[in-house]
Scaffold this motif. Structure first.
Motif, PDB file in Angstrom:
ATOM      1  N   ARG A 280       0.833  -1.197   0.000  1.00 18.62           N
ATOM      2  CA  ARG A 280       0.000   0.000   0.000  1.00 18.62           C
ATOM      3  C   ARG A 280       0.871   1.251   0.000  1.00 18.62           C
ATOM      4  NH1 ARG A 280      -2.107   2.776   4.426  1.00 18.62           N
ATOM      5  NH2 ARG A 280      -1.332   1.264   5.922  1.00 18.62           N
ATOM      6  N   ARG A 281       0.491   2.249  -0.815  1.00 19.80           N
ATOM      7  CA  ARG A 281       1.292   3.486  -0.796  1.00 19.80           C
ATOM      8  C   ARG A 281       0.461   4.726  -0.464  1.00 19.80           C
ATOM      9  NH1 ARG A 281       0.245   6.170  -5.444  1.00 19.80           N
ATOM     10  NH2 ARG A 281      -0.099   4.974  -7.346  1.00 19.80           N
ATOM     11  N   SER A 282      -0.783   4.541  -0.063  1.00 20.16           N
ATOM     12  CA  SER A 282      -1.507   5.687   0.500  1.00 20.16           C
ATOM     13  C   SER A 282      -2.457   5.153   1.573  1.00 20.16           C
ATOM     14  CB  SER A 282      -2.245   6.457  -0.591  1.00 20.16           C
ATOM     15  OG  SER A 282      -3.315   5.680  -1.094  1.00 20.16           O
ATOM     16  N   ASP A 283      -3.510   5.888   1.905  1.00 22.88           N
ATOM     17  CA  ASP A 283      -4.357   5.466   3.021  1.00 22.88           C
ATOM     18  C   ASP A 283      -4.990   4.107   2.770  1.00 22.88           C
ATOM     19  OD1 ASP A 283      -3.778   7.837   4.124  1.00 22.88           O
ATOM     20  OD2 ASP A 283      -5.701   8.803   3.618  1.00 22.88           O
ATOM     21  N   ARG A 284      -5.247   3.408   3.876  1.00 25.05           N
ATOM     22  CA  ARG A 284      -5.929   2.109   3.787  1.00 25.05           C
ATOM     23  C   ARG A 284      -7.269   2.253   3.084  1.00 25.05           C
ATOM     24  NH1 ARG A 284      -4.638  -0.017   9.433  1.00 25.05           N
ATOM     25  NH2 ARG A 284      -2.939  -1.457   8.950  1.00 25.05           N
TER      26      ARG A 284
ATOM     27  N   TRP B 123      -1.330   1.280  -4.867  1.00 28.06           N
ATOM     28  CA  TRP B 123      -0.317   0.273  -4.583  1.00 28.06           C
ATOM     29  C   TRP B 123       0.998   0.548  -5.268  1.00 28.06           C
ATOM     30  CZ3 TRP B 123      -2.659  -2.563  -1.123  1.00 28.06           C
ATOM     31  CH2 TRP B 123      -4.039  -2.759  -1.218  1.00 28.06           C
ATOM     32  N   GLN B 124       1.997  -0.147  -4.737  1.00 24.34           N
ATOM     33  CA  GLN B 124       3.283  -0.187  -5.385  1.00 24.34           C
ATOM     34  C   GLN B 124       3.619  -1.665  -5.566  1.00 24.34           C
ATOM     35  OE1 GLN B 124       6.082   1.836  -2.945  1.00 24.34           O
ATOM     36  NE2 GLN B 124       7.829   1.068  -4.137  1.00 24.34           N
ATOM     37  N   GLU B 125       4.017  -2.029  -6.767  1.00 22.31           N
ATOM     38  CA  GLU B 125       4.416  -3.422  -6.992  1.00 22.31           C
ATOM     39  C   GLU B 125       5.778  -3.640  -6.363  1.00 22.31           C
ATOM     40  OE1 GLU B 125       4.295  -4.534 -11.101  1.00 22.31           O
ATOM     41  OE2 GLU B 125       2.098  -4.535 -11.123  1.00 22.31           O
ATOM     42  N   VAL B 126       5.945  -4.765  -5.676  1.00 27.84           N
ATOM     43  CA  VAL B 126       7.238  -5.075  -5.043  1.00 27.84           C
ATOM     44  C   VAL B 126       7.608  -6.517  -5.379  1.00 27.84           C
ATOM     45  CG1 VAL B 126       6.960  -3.442  -3.127  1.00 27.84           C
ATOM     46  CG2 VAL B 126       6.107  -5.789  -2.868  1.00 27.84           C
ATOM     47  N   SER B 127       8.839  -6.872  -5.028  1.00 25.00           N
ATOM     48  CA  SER B 127       9.267  -8.268  -5.244  1.00 25.00           C
ATOM     49  C   SER B 127       8.752  -9.098  -4.069  1.00 25.00           C
ATOM     50  CB  SER B 127      10.792  -8.337  -5.303  1.00 25.00           C
ATOM     51  OG  SER B 127      11.303  -8.037  -4.009  1.00 25.00           O
ATOM     52  N   TRP B 128       8.765 -10.404  -4.235  1.00 26.01           N
ATOM     53  CA  TRP B 128       8.343 -11.281  -3.131  1.00 26.01           C
ATOM     54  C   TRP B 128       9.254 -11.078  -1.925  1.00 26.01           C
ATOM     55  CZ3 TRP B 128       3.967 -13.913  -2.472  1.00 26.01           C
ATOM     56  CH2 TRP B 128       3.152 -14.116  -3.588  1.00 26.01           C
ATOM     57  N   ASP B 129      10.554 -10.897  -2.157  1.00 25.94           N
ATOM     58  CA  ASP B 129      11.489 -10.711  -1.033  1.00 25.94           C
ATOM     59  C   ASP B 129      11.140  -9.443  -0.248  1.00 25.94           C
ATOM     60  OD1 ASP B 129      12.863 -12.991  -1.480  1.00 25.94           O
ATOM     61  OD2 ASP B 129      14.548 -12.047  -2.550  1.00 25.94           O
TER      62      ASP B 129
ATOM     63  N   GLY C  91      -8.519  -4.598  -1.058  1.00 27.92           N
ATOM     64  CA  GLY C  91      -8.462  -3.144  -1.137  1.00 27.92           C
ATOM     65  C   GLY C  91      -8.063  -2.485   0.178  1.00 27.92           C
ATOM     66  N   TRP C  92      -8.256  -3.186   1.293  1.00 32.06           N
ATOM     67  CA  TRP C  92      -7.933  -2.623   2.611  1.00 32.06           C
ATOM     68  C   TRP C  92      -6.549  -3.038   3.116  1.00 32.06           C
ATOM     69  CZ3 TRP C  92     -10.644   1.126   4.890  1.00 32.06           C
ATOM     70  CH2 TRP C  92     -11.922   1.377   4.373  1.00 32.06           C
ATOM     71  N   ALA C  93      -5.863  -3.886   2.359  1.00 27.64           N
ATOM     72  CA  ALA C  93      -4.632  -4.501   2.865  1.00 27.64           C
ATOM     73  C   ALA C  93      -3.447  -3.549   2.848  1.00 27.64           C
ATOM     74  CB  ALA C  93      -4.318  -5.733   2.029  1.00 27.64           C
ATOM     75  N   ASP C  94      -2.452  -3.878   3.686  1.00 23.38           N
ATOM     76  CA  ASP C  94      -1.151  -3.209   3.617  1.00 23.38           C
ATOM     77  C   ASP C  94      -0.270  -3.934   2.605  1.00 23.38           C
ATOM     78  OD1 ASP C  94      -2.046  -1.617   5.720  1.00 23.38           O
ATOM     79  OD2 ASP C  94      -1.306  -3.061   7.203  1.00 23.38           O
ATOM     80  N   VAL C  95      -0.414  -5.260   2.594  1.00 23.47           N
ATOM     81  CA  VAL C  95       0.345  -6.075   1.644  1.00 23.47           C
ATOM     82  C   VAL C  95      -0.627  -7.053   0.991  1.00 23.47           C
ATOM     83  CG1 VAL C  95       2.317  -7.617   1.325  1.00 23.47           C
ATOM     84  CG2 VAL C  95       2.307  -5.989   3.230  1.00 23.47           C
ATOM     85  N   VAL C  96      -0.588  -7.129  -0.324  1.00 24.67           N
ATOM     86  CA  VAL C  96      -1.414  -8.080  -1.060  1.00 24.67           C
ATOM     87  C   VAL C  96      -0.494  -9.098  -1.714  1.00 24.67           C
ATOM     88  CG1 VAL C  96      -3.135  -8.382  -2.890  1.00 24.67           C
ATOM     89  CG2 VAL C  96      -3.108  -6.262  -1.559  1.00 24.67           C
ATOM     90  N   LEU C  97      -0.757 -10.370  -1.445  1.00 26.92           N
ATOM     91  CA  LEU C  97       0.050 -11.429  -2.041  1.00 26.92           C
ATOM     92  C   LEU C  97      -0.797 -12.177  -3.064  1.00 26.92           C
ATOM     93  CD1 LEU C  97       1.789 -12.779   1.205  1.00 26.92           C
ATOM     94  CD2 LEU C  97       2.616 -11.034  -0.397  1.00 26.92           C
TER      95      LEU C  97
END
Ligand SMILES: Nc1nc2c(c(=O)[nH]1)N[C@H]1C(S)=C(S)[C@@H](COP(=O)(O)OP(=O)(O)OC[C@H]3O[C@@H](n4cnc5c(=O)[nH]c(N)nc54)[C@H](O)[C@@H]3O)O[C@H]1N2
Ligand SMILES: Nc1nc2c(c(=O)[nH]1)N[C@H]1C(S)=C(S)[C@@H](COP(=O)(O)OP(=O)(O)OC[C@H]3O[C@@H](n4cnc5c(=O)[nH]c(N)nc54)[C@H](O)[C@@H]3O)O[C@H]1N2
Ligand code: SF4
Ligand SMILES: [Mo]
Length: 735
Positions: A108-112, A117-123, A463-469
């Motif tokens: 997540r890159r703004s309010d819950r 979002w920002q795409e990140v690596s699994w690590d 949509g409410w998550a901090d991290v989505v896997l």
């Protein structure tokens, strides 16, 4: 074959045809992922696996053509599907091709709740989660992280979270679904009916469905057995405020006033007892407390029940006598989604007692004793013991809750009592739609330090998550073995059929990686899931290669009815079927079910009822293009006379407004004589508001949004959700 089962076959096979060509069309669509499979081979491959579009886990065979998923069909070797999937299962290929799928881990890159979002690596994702989980453990203890996980795919994350040290692991299948039923049967027989239910529907000579809408509720084996029973000429009795698909097969259809089922059940039992029609030998041999039970039924005459239920005394007597005629092959279906009015465990207990009067528990055409294979679990190191214990049921306030209560964890997250909950791990459950009172769920989420959601599509909870896997769908992964409790023992394998199109990963991989990053690697002594599965199967004396080739290995049949030699024993304190329950009495509850009235809708308002459609599962399939092609939005069923009075006709759009002034999205009217005038009905799972669901967004309306009130069952904490009332507001702008 009777005309009904022939029609049913046609209907199911017609759906199959539509779906197969839909899938074919899809495979060519430009939006479909084009990445060729790593395991791509030229020509046709047929790979067995098991379905995950709902929790029935039907054995399936997927066909892959030139490395591309082509179709999924039933595995003829599988006792659950008997070679045929339901329309949802056949349409399961649409889950692989869904262009709205989650593709990469997101932070997540703004309010819950803003879904930015920002795409990140699994690590990066695991490093973020592990850091937060360490901090929560340090500040509040490991119990402050709860796992909500629905379905077999949650097995490995449960293992990781237990290794981390939390006992707070839950699913909506208890307090929002079958919990009251399980408590009612457990209190009566000392055992639950299980899932798949141990119901011998196909051999029933009289089948009573009291709010079980088989045929719309598409649990495959049950629907097929229902068709068998109808084909065999069984007498079908259906009590439902709505003329369901099942009702259209019934000899007796009872359009019961919603919320009065307990009155009908008590009156039926009154007739069986006062007319001496019950199974006296069975009750004498297996019953406990029958005299007190019989005495307490005295006031519940059919004449008393008439004004409550709207069912005429003659009909109540005639249907009770019909049940008696076919005993013990009379099955009063235990239902499944039983969280209706808050006194649901007692209603379910009445269903259990009615079956006991008919001697159906342990009998052919009633309830069988399920069989299962002996496949040992993996020998893991012991989990750390929690000092604080579970958070969801402080002081055992719901004494007959045998599974953790989702809404209890939510409450603790809001109040911080009995201790704070600061992290939620959510696997395959759309809590925004699955739990009643969405506002409470959001309030709880706002109190969290960490919300991780593992899903396949960007549903509301994501949509409410901090991290989505992003998870690989079931056709792209292994899962744990399905060692089913059913009519005969068998073990089934889910295995990958095609590769995931992007950076989606299977749950077992996520669970293992997360454990390793958190320093819990000793809980994963296996290299990969193949090694794990092979270990379990070898310990059971079974071959992994054989299971990979066949999908199913069946064990030797075992006796499942008392007259075949299956033991008929009862794990209750008395060792008998408890017609009178000292356990309930000791806990301060009615030892025999007692009827209480439920408030009725005020003038001009309607009770909101909801259920299933044959081509959708909950809120998880509206994005599946094949299934949404068959049903793109839900409708609100309104009694035709009422509609006329309100100057509404089928096809008009309305909004539903509930007692707390919550207003739904627009929903199309279905004006029909098939529903009572005091209620309206809609299919659950529509009205999506998550922006990432480009296709399903805004189609139809959500029952969940309107369920702002619920009645909590004092026995087991279930959330009765049929207590909301709505009015209808015409919507000029749609159509
Ligand atoms: N208002 C209302 N509430 C209800 C009900 C109702 O009828 N009305 N029914 C109740 C009942 S009976 C039940 S059992 C529960 C069901 O509740 P849930 O099991 O929570 O059902 P869904 O809302 O469909 O949520 C399933 C989620 O899993 C995701 N998913 C699907 N496949 C996969 C996968 O392979 N991997 C992962 N990680 N995620 C996946 C879906 O995208 C979806 O977000 O709801 C209960 N709540
Ligand atoms: N296609 C499909 N099939 C499914 C599922 C799915 O998502 N899609 N989900 C599965 C799951 S997990 C569950 S729990 C089951 C749920 O399915 P069931 O356990 O069969 O039923 P419910 O959803 O509780 O009940 C809906 C029916 O009850 C009626 N009803 C409402 N109020 C009352 C009342 O007061 N009295 C009576 N007698 N009837 C009433 C409604 O009109 C409707 O026909 O379905 C399972 N099968
Ligand atoms: S009942 Fe249908 S959706 Fe559920 S597992 Fe079986 S085929 Fe799949
Ligand atoms: Mo359910």
């Amino acid at each position: 074959m009777s005309s009904f089962s022939r029609r049913k076959f046609l209907k199911i096979s017609a759906a199959t045809v539509t779906v197969a060509s839909g899938a074919a069309a899809f495979a060519k669509a430009p939006s479909a992922p084009e990445k060729p499979s790593k395991r791509a081979a030229k020509g046709i491959q047929r790979i067995p696996t098991y379905c995950d579009i709902c929790f029935w886990k039907c054995g399936a065979i997927a066909t892959v053509k030139d490395g591309k998923l082509w179709k999924v069909e039933g595995n003829p070797e599988d006792p659950l599907s008997r070679g045929r999937l339901c329309p949802r299962g056949t349409g399961g290929v649409g889950a692989h091709f869904d262009p709205d799928r989650l593709r990469r881990p997101l932070i997540r890159r703004s309010d819950r709740g803003r879904e930015e979002w920002q795409e990140v690596s699994w690590d990066e994702a695991f490093a973020y989660i592990a850091k937060k989980m360490h901090a929560i453990k340090q500040n509040y203890g490991p119990e402050a992280v709860a796992l909500f996980a629905h379905g077999i795919g949650g097995a490995f994350l449960k293992h990781t979270l237990k290794a981390y040290g939390t006992p707070n692991i839950t699913a909506p299948s208890f307090a929002q679904c079958r919990g009251p039923r399980d408590a009612g049967f457990w209190l009566t027989y000392g055992e639950e009916v299980g899932s798949p239910e141990r119901t011998d529907i196909k051999n029933a000579q009289c089948l009573v469905l009291i709010g079980s809408h088989l045929g719309e509720n598409m649990h495959n084996s049950q629907v097929q057995e229902f068709a068998d029973a109808v084909g065999n000429g069984a007498t079908i009795i259906v009590a439902d405020p709505r003329f369901s698909v099942a009702a259209s097969k019934a000899k007796h259809y009872l359009p019961i006033k919603p919320g009065t089922d307990l009155a009908l059940l008590l009156a039926w039992m009154h007739v069986l007892v006062t007319e001496g029609l019950y199974n006296k030998e069975y009750v004498a041999k297996h019953g406990f407390g029958f005299e007190q039970f019989a005495a307490s039924l005295a006031p519940y005459t059919p004449e008393w029940a008439y004004p409550e239920t709207g069912i005429a005394p003659d009909t109540i007597r005639a249907t009770a006598r019909e049940m008696a005629r076919y005993q013990p092959a009379t099955l009063v279906h235990p239902g499944r989604h039983s969280t209706w009015y808050g006194d649901d465990a007692q209603r379910s207990r009445a269903v259990a007692l009615l079956n006991a009067l008919l001697g159906s528990w342990g009998s052919k055409g009633g309830f069988y004793a399920p069989a299962s294979m002996d496949v040992p679990g993996f020998p893991y190191p012991p989990y750390p013991k929690s000092e604080k214990g579970k958070v969801d049921n402080p002081g055992n306030r719901y004494p007959f809750a045998h599974e953790p209560i989702t809404t209890g964890i939510r409450e603790a997250t809001i109040t911080g009592k009995p201790y704070p909950v600061k992290g939620w791990f959510v696997y395959a459950t759309n809590l925004i739609q699955a739990l009643p009172n969405e506002a409470e769920t959001i309030k709880a989420i706002q109190n969290l330090d960490l919300l991780v959601v593992v899903d396949v599509i960007p549903n509301e909870i994501a949509g409410w998550a901090d991290v989505v896997l992003p998870e690989a769908v079931y056709l792209e992964r292994y899962d744990d073995l399905n060692v089913e409790l059913f009519r005969e023992p068998f073990v089934a394998l889910r295995q990958p059929v095609v590769d995931a199109p992007d950076d989606q990963k299977p749950n077992w991989w996520m669970a293992k990686r997360l454990a390793e990053v958190m320093g819990l690697g000793q809980y994963y002594p296996w290299k990969d899931i193949e090694e794990y599965l092979n270990h379990r199967l070898t310990a059971a004396g079974l071959s992994f290669d054989e299971l990979k080739a066949k999908g199913i290995i069946r064990g030797a049949p075992q006796p499942i009815f008392a007259d075949e030699g299956a033991p008929l024993t009862f794990d209750t304190p008395s060792g008998k079927i408890e017609f009178f329950s000292p356990q309930l009495q000791a806990a301060g509850f009615d030892p025999v079910p007692v009827y209480t009235k439920h408030p009725e809708p005020p003038a001009g308002a309607f009770r909101l009822l909801f259920g299933r459609a044959p081509v959708h599962s909950f809120s998880r399939t509206q994005s599946n293009r094949i299934l949404s092609d068959m049903m793109a939005e839900n409708e609100v069923w309104i009694n035709e006379d009422v509609a006329q009075r309100l100057e509404l006709k089928s096809g008009d759009y309305v909004r539903l407004k509930n007692q707390d002034n919550v207003v739904s999205l627009p929903i199309r009217v279905k004006a029909t004589q098939r529903i009572r005038p005091d209620c309206v009905y809609m299919v659950h799972g529509f009205g999506h508001t998550a922006r990432g669901l480009k296709h399903a967004f805004g189609k139809g309306a959500s029952d969940s949004q309107l369920i702002t009130r619920y009645a909590t069952d004092p026995l087991m904490g279930g959330t009765g959700m049929n207590i909301n009332f709505v009015t209808l507001e015409p919507e000029a702008t749609r159509g």
